[in-house]
Design a protein around this motif. Structure first.
Motif, PDB file in Angstrom:
ATOM      1  N   ARG A  89       2.512  13.564   3.386  1.00  0.00           N
ATOM      2  CA  ARG A  89       3.785  13.007   4.125  1.00  0.00           C
ATOM      3  C   ARG A  89       3.370  11.888   2.261  1.00  0.00           C
ATOM      4  N   ILE A  90       4.114  11.150   1.671  1.00  0.00           N
ATOM      5  CA  ILE A  90       3.718   9.971   1.771  1.00  0.00           C
ATOM      6  C   ILE A  90       5.010   8.328   2.073  1.00  0.00           C
ATOM      7  N   TYR A  91       3.862   7.676   2.471  1.00  0.00           N
ATOM      8  CA  TYR A  91       4.358   6.553   3.010  1.00  0.00           C
ATOM      9  C   TYR A  91       4.662   5.407   2.040  1.00  0.00           C
ATOM     10  N   VAL A  92       5.506   4.492   2.180  1.00  0.00           N
ATOM     11  CA  VAL A  92       5.223   3.087   1.425  1.00  0.00           C
ATOM     12  C   VAL A  92       6.394   2.952   2.183  1.00  0.00           C
ATOM     13  N   GLY A  93       6.307   1.369   2.224  1.00  0.00           N
ATOM     14  CA  GLY A  93       7.092   0.180   2.497  1.00  0.00           C
ATOM     15  C   GLY A  93       7.027  -0.150   4.270  1.00  0.00           C
ATOM     16  N   ALA A  94       8.217  -0.634   4.489  1.00  0.00           N
ATOM     17  CA  ALA A  94       8.172  -0.809   5.994  1.00  0.00           C
ATOM     18  C   ALA A  94       8.199   1.098   7.176  1.00  0.00           C
ATOM     19  N   TRP A  95       9.348   1.510   6.724  1.00  0.00           N
ATOM     20  CA  TRP A  95       9.653   2.697   6.758  1.00  0.00           C
ATOM     21  C   TRP A  95      10.229   3.615   5.599  1.00  0.00           C
ATOM     22  N   THR A 111      -3.776   5.494   8.139  1.00  0.00           N
ATOM     23  CA  THR A 111      -4.263   3.990   8.342  1.00  0.00           C
ATOM     24  C   THR A 111      -4.994   3.923   7.378  1.00  0.00           C
ATOM     25  N   GLN A 112      -4.804   4.346   6.331  1.00  0.00           N
ATOM     26  CA  GLN A 112      -5.806   3.954   5.114  1.00  0.00           C
ATOM     27  C   GLN A 112      -4.948   4.109   3.781  1.00  0.00           C
ATOM     28  N   ALA A 113      -4.870   3.489   3.240  1.00  0.00           N
ATOM     29  CA  ALA A 113      -4.057   3.108   1.894  1.00  0.00           C
ATOM     30  C   ALA A 113      -4.987   3.352   0.616  1.00  0.00           C
ATOM     31  N   LEU A 114      -4.126   4.053   0.013  1.00  0.00           N
ATOM     32  CA  LEU A 114      -4.656   4.477  -1.056  1.00  0.00           C
ATOM     33  C   LEU A 114      -5.449   3.168  -2.118  1.00  0.00           C
ATOM     34  N   THR A 115      -6.516   3.404  -2.394  1.00  0.00           N
ATOM     35  CA  THR A 115      -7.240   2.261  -3.426  1.00  0.00           C
ATOM     36  C   THR A 115      -6.432   2.672  -4.434  1.00  0.00           C
ATOM     37  N   PRO A 116      -5.753   1.007  -5.415  1.00  0.00           N
ATOM     38  CA  PRO A 116      -5.168   1.254  -6.247  1.00  0.00           C
ATOM     39  C   PRO A 116      -5.466   1.852  -7.833  1.00  0.00           C
ATOM     40  N   GLY A 176       1.033  -1.246  -0.179  1.00  0.00           N
ATOM     41  CA  GLY A 176      -0.137   0.145   0.144  1.00  0.00           C
ATOM     42  C   GLY A 176       0.595   1.404  -0.208  1.00  0.00           C
ATOM     43  N   THR A 177       0.204   2.098  -0.323  1.00  0.00           N
ATOM     44  CA  THR A 177       0.680   3.876  -0.174  1.00  0.00           C
ATOM     45  C   THR A 177       0.000   4.437   0.266  1.00  0.00           C
ATOM     46  N   TYR A 178       0.285   5.015   1.350  1.00  0.00           N
ATOM     47  CA  TYR A 178      -0.599   6.175   2.182  1.00  0.00           C
ATOM     48  C   TYR A 178      -0.337   7.500   2.616  1.00  0.00           C
ATOM     49  N   VAL A 179      -1.074   8.665   2.764  1.00  0.00           N
ATOM     50  CA  VAL A 179      -0.435   9.721   2.562  1.00  0.00           C
ATOM     51  C   VAL A 179      -0.988  10.297   4.045  1.00  0.00           C
ATOM     52  N   GLY A 180      -0.379  11.452   4.784  1.00  0.00           N
ATOM     53  CA  GLY A 180      -0.050  11.319   5.536  1.00  0.00           C
ATOM     54  C   GLY A 180      -0.353  13.786   5.823  1.00  0.00           C
TER      55      GLY A 180
END
Length: 134
Positions: free
Chosen positions: A111-117, A95-100, A83-87
């Motif tokens: 901020r864009i969050y991807v992967g484990a860190w 806590t909610q990933a973007l819909t592909p 998933g890809t997350y925007v905060g």
């Protein structure tokens, strides 16, 4: 410019056994195209993302795509595994990933969050960076 950060706070809420690297200064990627891919490179598959987040094995090879119209930026998840997350800065982690396939506009404090860190931050180049000194 895209800053690629190691984010210990994001890592703390992920469920991964992989060790988090030490946080330090970000890798800075100069973006010169209006469409850039975020992911992990693979020579055998011919995947060469412009924003290389390959140190984080929880990032998919073709994880997400950033698109710009010259003024604004959007992020789109490309069907990634994690998933890809925007905060937003100063708010709780997303806590909610973007819909592909869903394109979301990125604001200055997003901020864009991807992967484990991995945390991505889009920003304007400084004058020195534009002049090729940074």
């Amino acid at each position: 410019m895209v800053e690629v950060w190691v984010d210990p706070d994001w890592y703390a809420v992920q469920q991964t056994a992989e060790a988090c690297p030490s946080a330090g200064v970000p890798d800075v990627v100069v973006v010169r195209r209006s469409v850039v891919m975020v992911g992990r490179p693979s020579g055998s598959l011919g995947v060469r993302p412009e924003v290389d987040a390959g140190a984080d094995s929880a990032v998919s090879r073709r994880h997400a795509q950033l698109t710009s119209d010259g003024t604004r930026w959007w992020i789109e998840d490309l069907g990634s595994s994690n998933g890809t997350y925007v905060g937003v800065v100063g708010e709780p982690l997303p806590t909610q990933a973007l819909t592909p396939g869903q394109r979301v506009e990125i604001d200055r404090d997003d901020r864009i969050y991807v992967g484990a860190w991995t945390r991505l931050v889009l920003r304007q180049a400084t004058a020195a960076e534009r002049a090729g000194q940074g």
